[in-house]
Design a protein around this motif. Structure first.
Motif, PDB file in Angstrom:
ATOM      1  N   TRP A  89      -4.473  16.751  76.936  1.00  0.00           N
ATOM      2  CA  TRP A  89      -3.285  16.130  77.821  1.00  0.00           C
ATOM      3  C   TRP A  89      -3.466  16.208  79.305  1.00  0.00           C
ATOM      4  O   TRP A  89      -3.522  17.266  79.805  1.00  0.00           O
ATOM      5  N   MET A  90      -3.555  14.820  79.845  1.00  0.00           N
ATOM      6  CA  MET A  90      -3.867  15.019  81.449  1.00  0.00           C
ATOM      7  C   MET A  90      -3.705  13.668  81.820  1.00  0.00           C
ATOM      8  O   MET A  90      -4.004  12.801  81.184  1.00  0.00           O
ATOM      9  N   PRO A  91      -3.343  13.179  82.845  1.00  0.00           N
ATOM     10  CA  PRO A  91      -3.199  11.819  83.470  1.00  0.00           C
ATOM     11  C   PRO A  91      -4.588  11.388  83.727  1.00  0.00           C
ATOM     12  O   PRO A  91      -5.522  12.088  83.792  1.00  0.00           O
ATOM     13  N   ALA A  92      -4.807  10.055  83.339  1.00  0.00           N
ATOM     14  CA  ALA A  92      -6.047   9.619  83.243  1.00  0.00           C
ATOM     15  C   ALA A  92      -7.024   9.698  84.706  1.00  0.00           C
ATOM     16  O   ALA A  92      -8.192  10.138  84.409  1.00  0.00           O
ATOM     17  N   LEU A  93      -6.451   9.848  85.714  1.00  0.00           N
ATOM     18  CA  LEU A  93      -7.146   9.902  86.833  1.00  0.00           C
ATOM     19  C   LEU A  93      -7.626  11.325  87.133  1.00  0.00           C
ATOM     20  O   LEU A  93      -8.509  11.606  87.787  1.00  0.00           O
ATOM     21  N   ASP A  94      -6.864  12.292  86.350  1.00  0.00           N
ATOM     22  CA  ASP A  94      -7.356  13.596  86.455  1.00  0.00           C
ATOM     23  C   ASP A  94      -8.194  14.148  85.476  1.00  0.00           C
ATOM     24  O   ASP A  94      -8.655  15.302  85.342  1.00  0.00           O
ATOM     25  N   GLY A 145      -3.616   9.846  77.276  1.00  0.00           N
ATOM     26  CA  GLY A 145      -4.506   8.616  77.023  1.00  0.00           C
ATOM     27  C   GLY A 145      -5.706   8.896  76.492  1.00  0.00           C
ATOM     28  O   GLY A 145      -6.271   7.953  75.672  1.00  0.00           O
ATOM     29  N   ILE A 146      -6.358  10.127  76.687  1.00  0.00           N
ATOM     30  CA  ILE A 146      -7.692  10.288  75.974  1.00  0.00           C
ATOM     31  C   ILE A 146      -7.606  10.516  74.510  1.00  0.00           C
ATOM     32  O   ILE A 146      -8.229  10.073  73.703  1.00  0.00           O
ATOM     33  N   TYR A 147      -6.735  11.384  74.207  1.00  0.00           N
ATOM     34  CA  TYR A 147      -6.463  11.475  72.763  1.00  0.00           C
ATOM     35  C   TYR A 147      -6.095  10.435  72.132  1.00  0.00           C
ATOM     36  O   TYR A 147      -6.639  10.181  70.898  1.00  0.00           O
ATOM     37  N   SER A 148      -5.185   9.770  72.583  1.00  0.00           N
ATOM     38  CA  SER A 148      -4.580   8.254  71.996  1.00  0.00           C
ATOM     39  C   SER A 148      -5.710   7.417  71.716  1.00  0.00           C
ATOM     40  O   SER A 148      -6.031   6.802  70.899  1.00  0.00           O
TER      41      SER A 148
END
Length: 277
Positions: A89-94, A145-148
Motif C-alpha cells: 500500500w503506497m500512493p502511486a507516485l511514491d 494501486g499496485i496491489y489492485s
C-alpha cells in the motif's frame, strides 16, 4: 484414489489455510503449501493432508512440489488453487518500483509459473485451475494501486487461460473475493512515505489503509472457504464473486456513476482534506 488439490499460500489464519481444511473435510487428498512450513503446523496431523514447502517465485521450489505431488497421486492433479498473495500500500507516485515488481512476482507471475509447471498433471486429470482474484481489481482504492493492478491482471489471465485450456478439458475458475479477514495487512511493516512525498500529511491515512484500520467489515475466512470449495467441487467455471462486499462491488461498479464510486472510495483516505490544504 480420492481427488487431489494443491493450494498455494496456506499460512495459518488465511484463506489458503481455511481452504485446505475444507477440502480435507470433504475427503480430498490435499497438498497445502507455503514457503515456511512452520506456518501450517495446525494442519500437520490431519489425514490425507500433505504439507509442502513452496515458493511460487522459485522454479526449483515449484519443480520439487510437482515431484512430491506425483509421488502421492501417481501423476494427475485434479485441482490447483493459486492463492498466494503479497500486499503493498503506497500512493502511486511514491511506489518503490522494485517492491512493486516483487509483488507482481508473487501475485501474477507466481500463479502462472505454478500453473505451467503443474499443467501436465492437470491435463492428465482433466482438472481445474482456480485463481484467487479480488474486488480490488475492479476498484480505484487509494494507496492500493499496485496491489489492485496485480489482481486485475490475474482476472484477465484467468479468463484467457479458460479459453486456451478448454481444448485440453481443463477448466479455469477465477474467484473475485470480497473483504476477508486474512491477516494479509499485518504481514508487512507500516509504510513510510519518502521525504519528498506529495502525500506527507496523509501518511497516517496510508498506514491505516495498509493495516486495515478502516470502516470495512470483513468476513472470516472459514465461512468463505466453505462456500468457495462448494463452488469448485460443483464444477463452476468462468468468474464468480464471493465474500463480503463482493456482490456490492460487482453491481455497484455497473449501476453507480463514477463520481459516486469515487466518493465512496475516497471518503476515508484523507485526499479531500489534502485538496483543501
Amino acid at each position: 484414489m480420492s481427488k487431489s488439490v494443491l493450494i498455494t499460500g496456506c499460512s495459518s489464519g488465511g484463506i489458503g489455510y481455511a481452504l485446505a481444511q475444507s477440502f480435507q473435510r470433504r475427503n480430498l487428498v490435499v497438498f497445502a503449501t507455503t514457503r515456511d512450513l512452520s506456518k501450517m503446523v495446525g494442519l500437520k496431523d490431519l489425514p490425507n493432508l500433505h504439507l509442502l514447502s513452496l515458493d511460487v517465485t522459485d522454479p526449483y521450489s515449484i519443480a520439487d512440489a510437482v515431484e512430491a505431488v506425483k509421488q502421492v497421486t501417481g501423476g494427475p492433479l485434479d485441482y490447483l488453487v493459486n492463492n498466494s498473495g503479497r500486499g503493498y500500500w503506497m500512493p502511486a507516485l511514491d511506489t518503490d518500483i522494485e517492491e512493486g515488481k516483487r509483488l507482481f512476482d508473487v501475485n501474477f507471475w507466481g500463479p502462472l509459473r505454478v500453473t505451467q509447471a503443474l499443467s501436465p498433471l492437470l491435463v492428465a486429470a482433466k482438472g481445474t485451475v482456480v485463481n484467487i482474484g479480488s474486488i480490488n481489481g475492479y476498484l480505484n482504492v487509494p494507496y492500493a494501486g499496485i496491489y489492485s493492478a496485480s489482481k486485475a491482471a490475474v482476472h484477465v489471465l484467468g479468463e484467457t487461460m479458460r479459453v486456451e485450456l478448454a481444448p485440453h478439458s481443463v477448466s479455469v475458475l477465477t474467484i473475485v473475493i470480497g473483504s476477508i479477514d486474512t491477516g494479509l495487512h499485518n504481514k508487512f511493516p507500516a509504510p513510510k512515505l519518502p521525504s519528498n512525498s506529495l502525500y506527507t500529511p496523509l501518511e497516517g491515512k496510508v498506514q491505516d489503509s495498509a493495516q486495515a484500520r478502516d470502516f470495512i467489515k470483513r468476513q472470516k475466512p472459514e465461512g468463505y472457504a466453505e462456500e468457495v470449495v462448494t463452488d469448485i467441487l460443483a464444477g463452476k467455471t468462468g468468474k464468480i464473486w464471493r465474500g463480503k462486499n463482493a456482490l456490492k462491488t460487482r453491481y455497484g461498479r455497473i449501476l453507480l456513476p463514477m463520481s459516486v464510486q469515487d466518493h465512496i472510495l475516497v471518503a476515508h483516505s484523507g485526499l479531500k482534506d489534502l485538496v483543501k490544504k
